[in-house]
Write a protein that holds these residues in place. Structure first.
Motif, PDB file in Angstrom:
ATOM      1  N   ASN A 187      38.298  74.430  79.406  1.00  0.00           N
ATOM      2  CA  ASN A 187      38.129  75.856  79.678  1.00  0.00           C
ATOM      3  C   ASN A 187      36.998  76.483  78.868  1.00  0.00           C
ATOM      4  OD1 ASN A 187      40.453  76.248  81.518  1.00  0.00           O
ATOM      5  ND2 ASN A 187      41.653  75.664  79.719  1.00  0.00           N
ATOM      6  N   ASN A 188      36.290  75.659  78.132  1.00  0.00           N
ATOM      7  CA  ASN A 188      35.126  76.100  77.350  1.00  0.00           C
ATOM      8  C   ASN A 188      35.461  77.264  76.424  1.00  0.00           C
ATOM      9  OD1 ASN A 188      32.544  75.847  76.411  1.00  0.00           O
ATOM     10  ND2 ASN A 188      31.554  76.800  78.175  1.00  0.00           N
ATOM     11  N   VAL A 189      36.561  77.133  75.711  1.00  0.00           N
ATOM     12  CA  VAL A 189      36.937  78.135  74.720  1.00  0.00           C
ATOM     13  C   VAL A 189      35.907  78.175  73.592  1.00  0.00           C
ATOM     14  CG1 VAL A 189      38.781  78.892  73.173  1.00  0.00           C
ATOM     15  CG2 VAL A 189      39.358  77.796  75.340  1.00  0.00           C
ATOM     16  N   THR A 190      35.245  77.044  73.376  1.00  0.00           N
ATOM     17  CA  THR A 190      34.214  76.982  72.337  1.00  0.00           C
ATOM     18  C   THR A 190      33.148  78.061  72.558  1.00  0.00           C
ATOM     19  OG1 THR A 190      34.557  74.591  72.128  1.00  0.00           O
ATOM     20  CG2 THR A 190      32.528  75.495  71.204  1.00  0.00           C
ATOM     21  N   LEU A 191      32.754  78.248  73.800  1.00  0.00           N
ATOM     22  CA  LEU A 191      31.736  79.253  74.090  1.00  0.00           C
ATOM     23  C   LEU A 191      32.239  80.650  73.749  1.00  0.00           C
ATOM     24  CD1 LEU A 191      28.948  79.891  75.222  1.00  0.00           C
ATOM     25  CD2 LEU A 191      29.978  80.034  77.512  1.00  0.00           C
ATOM     26  N   ASN A 192      33.499  80.923  74.018  1.00  0.00           N
ATOM     27  CA  ASN A 192      34.086  82.231  73.689  1.00  0.00           C
ATOM     28  C   ASN A 192      34.055  82.468  72.187  1.00  0.00           C
ATOM     29  OD1 ASN A 192      35.300  84.645  74.704  1.00  0.00           O
ATOM     30  ND2 ASN A 192      37.296  83.925  73.955  1.00  0.00           N
ATOM     31  N   VAL A 193      34.337  81.411  71.426  1.00  0.00           N
ATOM     32  CA  VAL A 193      34.300  81.518  69.969  1.00  0.00           C
ATOM     33  C   VAL A 193      32.881  81.818  69.494  1.00  0.00           C
ATOM     34  CG1 VAL A 193      34.582  80.239  67.806  1.00  0.00           C
ATOM     35  CG2 VAL A 193      36.309  80.038  69.608  1.00  0.00           C
ATOM     36  N   LEU A 194      31.911  81.127  70.050  1.00  0.00           N
ATOM     37  CA  LEU A 194      30.525  81.341  69.639  1.00  0.00           C
ATOM     38  C   LEU A 194      30.061  82.762  69.971  1.00  0.00           C
ATOM     39  CD1 LEU A 194      28.811  77.943  70.546  1.00  0.00           C
ATOM     40  CD2 LEU A 194      29.829  78.699  68.386  1.00  0.00           C
ATOM     41  N   LYS A 195      30.520  83.284  71.086  1.00  0.00           N
ATOM     42  CA  LYS A 195      30.179  84.670  71.431  1.00  0.00           C
ATOM     43  C   LYS A 195      30.780  85.634  70.406  1.00  0.00           C
ATOM     44  CE  LYS A 195      29.657  83.975  76.423  1.00  0.00           C
ATOM     45  NZ  LYS A 195      30.238  84.259  77.770  1.00  0.00           N
ATOM     46  N   GLY A 196      31.963  85.314  69.911  1.00  0.00           N
ATOM     47  CA  GLY A 196      32.564  86.136  68.875  1.00  0.00           C
ATOM     48  C   GLY A 196      31.803  86.045  67.563  1.00  0.00           C
ATOM     49  N   LEU A 197      31.325  84.858  67.228  1.00  0.00           N
ATOM     50  CA  LEU A 197      30.578  84.664  65.980  1.00  0.00           C
ATOM     51  C   LEU A 197      29.229  85.380  66.007  1.00  0.00           C
ATOM     52  CD1 LEU A 197      31.322  80.900  65.204  1.00  0.00           C
ATOM     53  CD2 LEU A 197      32.430  82.936  64.256  1.00  0.00           C
ATOM     54  N   GLU A 198      28.696  85.635  67.188  1.00  0.00           N
ATOM     55  CA  GLU A 198      27.404  86.325  67.290  1.00  0.00           C
ATOM     56  C   GLU A 198      27.437  87.705  66.648  1.00  0.00           C
ATOM     57  OE1 GLU A 198      24.169  85.470  70.567  1.00  0.00           O
ATOM     58  OE2 GLU A 198      26.025  86.245  71.457  1.00  0.00           O
ATOM     59  N   ASN A 199      28.611  88.283  66.547  1.00  0.00           N
ATOM     60  CA  ASN A 199      28.713  89.665  66.074  1.00  0.00           C
ATOM     61  C   ASN A 199      29.332  89.809  64.693  1.00  0.00           C
ATOM     62  OD1 ASN A 199      27.666  90.924  68.517  1.00  0.00           O
ATOM     63  ND2 ASN A 199      29.590  90.275  69.493  1.00  0.00           N
ATOM     64  N   ILE A 200      29.495  88.706  63.966  1.00  0.00           N
ATOM     65  CA  ILE A 200      30.041  88.833  62.617  1.00  0.00           C
ATOM     66  C   ILE A 200      29.034  89.539  61.718  1.00  0.00           C
ATOM     67  CG2 ILE A 200      31.556  86.823  62.835  1.00  0.00           C
ATOM     68  CD1 ILE A 200      29.533  85.208  61.273  1.00  0.00           C
ATOM     69  N   LYS A 201      29.557  90.129  60.632  1.00  0.00           N
ATOM     70  CA  LYS A 201      28.723  90.974  59.766  1.00  0.00           C
ATOM     71  C   LYS A 201      27.635  90.175  59.058  1.00  0.00           C
ATOM     72  CE  LYS A 201      32.487  94.262  59.002  1.00  0.00           C
ATOM     73  NZ  LYS A 201      33.460  94.813  58.014  1.00  0.00           N
ATOM     74  N   ASP A 202      27.978  89.004  58.566  1.00  0.00           N
ATOM     75  CA  ASP A 202      27.020  88.198  57.819  1.00  0.00           C
ATOM     76  C   ASP A 202      26.308  87.239  58.770  1.00  0.00           C
ATOM     77  OD1 ASP A 202      25.546  86.699  56.082  1.00  0.00           O
ATOM     78  OD2 ASP A 202      27.225  86.141  54.776  1.00  0.00           O
ATOM     79  N   GLN A 203      25.105  87.578  59.141  1.00  0.00           N
ATOM     80  CA  GLN A 203      24.354  86.747  60.073  1.00  0.00           C
ATOM     81  C   GLN A 203      23.665  85.570  59.384  1.00  0.00           C
ATOM     82  OE1 GLN A 203      23.885  87.356  63.762  1.00  0.00           O
ATOM     83  NE2 GLN A 203      25.875  88.205  63.126  1.00  0.00           N
ATOM     84  N   ASN A 217      31.056  70.663  78.843  1.00  0.00           N
ATOM     85  CA  ASN A 217      30.262  71.886  78.690  1.00  0.00           C
ATOM     86  C   ASN A 217      29.101  71.743  77.715  1.00  0.00           C
ATOM     87  OD1 ASN A 217      32.292  73.411  80.285  1.00  0.00           O
ATOM     88  ND2 ASN A 217      33.578  73.043  78.497  1.00  0.00           N
ATOM     89  N   TYR A 218      28.713  70.511  77.433  1.00  0.00           N
ATOM     90  CA  TYR A 218      27.693  70.293  76.404  1.00  0.00           C
ATOM     91  C   TYR A 218      26.407  71.056  76.699  1.00  0.00           C
ATOM     92  CZ  TYR A 218      24.217  68.022  73.460  1.00  0.00           C
ATOM     93  OH  TYR A 218      23.211  67.786  72.563  1.00  0.00           O
ATOM     94  N   GLU A 219      25.889  70.975  77.901  1.00  0.00           N
ATOM     95  CA  GLU A 219      24.611  71.605  78.233  1.00  0.00           C
ATOM     96  C   GLU A 219      24.677  73.120  78.067  1.00  0.00           C
ATOM     97  OE1 GLU A 219      21.859  70.083  78.669  1.00  0.00           O
ATOM     98  OE2 GLU A 219      22.751  68.063  78.662  1.00  0.00           O
ATOM     99  N   GLN A 220      25.776  73.719  78.494  1.00  0.00           N
ATOM    100  CA  GLN A 220      25.931  75.168  78.386  1.00  0.00           C
ATOM    101  C   GLN A 220      25.999  75.599  76.921  1.00  0.00           C
ATOM    102  OE1 GLN A 220      29.383  76.677  80.436  1.00  0.00           O
ATOM    103  NE2 GLN A 220      28.721  78.822  80.305  1.00  0.00           N
ATOM    104  N   LEU A 221      26.729  74.819  76.120  1.00  0.00           N
ATOM    105  CA  LEU A 221      26.836  75.139  74.695  1.00  0.00           C
ATOM    106  C   LEU A 221      25.503  74.943  73.981  1.00  0.00           C
ATOM    107  CD1 LEU A 221      30.296  73.462  73.993  1.00  0.00           C
ATOM    108  CD2 LEU A 221      29.805  75.922  74.026  1.00  0.00           C
ATOM    109  N   LEU A 222      24.807  73.889  74.347  1.00  0.00           N
ATOM    110  CA  LEU A 222      23.494  73.644  73.740  1.00  0.00           C
ATOM    111  C   LEU A 222      22.536  74.785  74.068  1.00  0.00           C
ATOM    112  CD1 LEU A 222      21.661  71.733  72.151  1.00  0.00           C
ATOM    113  CD2 LEU A 222      21.091  70.614  74.322  1.00  0.00           C
TER     114      LEU A 222
END
Length: 499
Positions: A187-203, A217-222
């Motif tokens: 279900n590519n939950v990994t991508l959802n997590v990465l989208k959440g990490l995009e907005n953390i305070k410490d970039q 989902n390797y290509e999409q994640l890459l």
């Protein structure tokens, strides 16, 4: 000792079953044993990893449905080819019927389980390494089945075990994030997590994301990692998971078996539930204060991931508490405890041969054996050799020697067959092996073997009335009293009551 491990991996079910069994395989190999996997693996990197560890890999034919009787028949045949001491099953498709077939073919069986998926259990051992494991999950099992439950039996692989004396330092502010959502993550939950990490305070944080070879989902994640401004490294099929967990300050993971590796290394963990069998893991670890349960993946927004990660990175006290509590749950010795039990509980029956004559002569003249015999007179060497040679040549006599996990002799059992498809049994243990529980196990193994390999219908045992230990052994093996008199008790066991 040779272990035959039956576990599968695919894009649908991931690689967790295969990889946690590797912990047992490594211990067995380290102790000089052999391991064969029989699997329907659909991912080559996992097979390469197994072979790199020194494991033999055999593949289930594409025409065979995993978990079917055809699967069980082939598995039994392969176990006999390799003379496997133990069969290890890990998978929810190995239910009651599959297990019963394995046991009815005389194999010793260990089943690894998570939630009591089978209607009835036939295994000699059930291992449930989860923190919520309880006896109530296994109300329907055989009388001989032993339960190995809880984190005491967590299956920790060697690469993690090597850090058993390592102490984690908790920085004031977390900077390193480790993300893994299992070997498949359809279900590519990994991508959802990465989208959440995009907005953390410490970039400025560093992020390592690990996916398995069966992840589609390797290509999409890459593509995502290449376009984002975050410092993200995407890794596939890593062999250094322990190093990455040691490197990280926090983790975002699924609720699978990786949780126990992370707990062992004291890494503060945010758990996302991907499947029903992960829910109790996440909830219990959260209740104990050993991890934080974010809930079902389908109800988690990128924003909720952002908030949870920000909070954990900023709170060193929370990370310290999670780390300390988690590490207390898992000591890393689970795989070794299990293999030790397999060795201690292993019995292999081999046919006696002429080279056993001196050993059996010494055993039969042991004082305790003579006391329990109907004639207490010592047996001369000449008398024994003549008798033993005759018995080996007699087609109506079957003599077996029981060997333990270290291939040392434990005892002997003999069946003398009568014309009426009945047999009289004689059994005794080697000096020094009494009182260790071998008697009833040897008796039951021998009974199953003789019923399986011959047309014998009834086994008779004659025991002196004062031989209380033997009486208990035979009654434990389901022999029933037929007749008693002053000189002997007559016990019987019928084939129909065993098979």
């Amino acid at each position: 000792m040779h272990l035959l491990i039956r576990a599968d991996a695919s894009r649908q079910q991931g690689i967790g079953h295969v990889m946690r069994c590797l912990a047992l395989a490594q211990v067995c190999l380290d102790e000089g044993g052999q391991v064969t996997y029989l699997t329907s693996l659909s991912t080559r990197p996992v097979a390469d990893r197994l072979q790199m560890e020194g494991v033999q890999v055999r593949y289930l034919a594409d025409s065979i449905v995993p978990g079917s009787q055809e699967d069980a028949v082939y598995t039994v045949e392969l176990s006999k080819v390799f003379k496997a001491a133990w069969m290890i099953l890990d998978g929810y498709h190995f239910g009651e019927t599959y297990q019963s077939w394995i046991k009815k073919n005389g194999l010793q069986l260990l089943a690894i389980d998570d939630y009591g998926h089978a209607q009835h259990y036939w295994a000699d051992y059930i291992v449930n390494p989860n923190v919520y494991a309880s006896e109530t999950l296994y109300a329907h099992k055989e009388s001989y089945t032993k339960l190995l439950l809880g984190c005491t039996y967590s299956l920790i692989r060697n690469e993690f075990y090597g850090y058993r004396n390592w102490l984690r330092e908790i920085p004031t502010k977390g900077k390193k994030i480790f993300v893994t959502l299992g070997g498949a993550d359809p279900n590519n939950v990994t991508l959802n997590v990465l989208k959440g990490l995009e907005n953390i305070k410490d970039q400025e944080v560093e992020i390592i994301v690990v996916i398995g070879g069966s992840n589609p989902n390797y290509e999409q994640l890459l593509d995502f990692t290449q376009k984002t401004d975050l410092n993200i490294v995407l890794k596939c099929n890593v062999s250094n998971m322990a190093e990455l967990i040691v490197w990280a300050d926090i983790a975002v993971t699924a609720g699978g078996s990786t949780c126990w590796d992370i707990a062992f290394l004291g890494l503060p963990n945010l758990i996302i539930v991907l499947a029903d069998n992960q829910l109790e893991v996440a909830e219990k670890l959260d209740d104990l204060g050993a991890a934080i349960n974010l809930g079902w993946y389908s109800s988690i927004s990128p924003r909720s991931i952002t908030d949870a990660v920000d909070n954990l990175l900023m709170s060193s006290d929370l990370r310290q508490t999670l780390s300390n509590t988690a590490r207390q749950l898992v000591d890393g010795e689970g795989s070794r405890r299990i293999v030790r039990k397999l060795r201690n509980n292993y019995l292999r029956l081999r046919t006696a041969n002429q080279a056993d004559d001196k050993m059996l002569w010494e055993w039969v003249n042991d004082p305790q054996v003579r006391v329990s015999a109907f004639s207490s007179k010592l047996i001369s060497w000449e008398e024994h050799v003549a008798w033993f040679t005759h018995k080996l040549q007699d087609p109506n006599c079957f003599i077996f020697i029981a060997m333990d996990g270290d291939d040392l002799p434990v005892g002997q059992v003999r069946f003398d067959v009568e014309a009426t498809n009945q047999a009289e049994i004689d059994i005794h243990l080697a000096p020094g092996r009494r009182g260790s529980g071998y008697g009833s196990r040897l008796l039951m193994e021998a009974v199953h073997l003789i019923f399986r390999e011959t047309i014998i219908e009834v086994i008779n045992a004659y025991i002196k009335p004062d031989n209380i230990a033997s009486i208990k052994t035979f009654e434990k093996a389901n022999f029933s009293m037929k007749e008693r008199n002053a000189s002997s008790y007559h016990y019987v066991l019928e084939r129909r009551k065993v098979t």
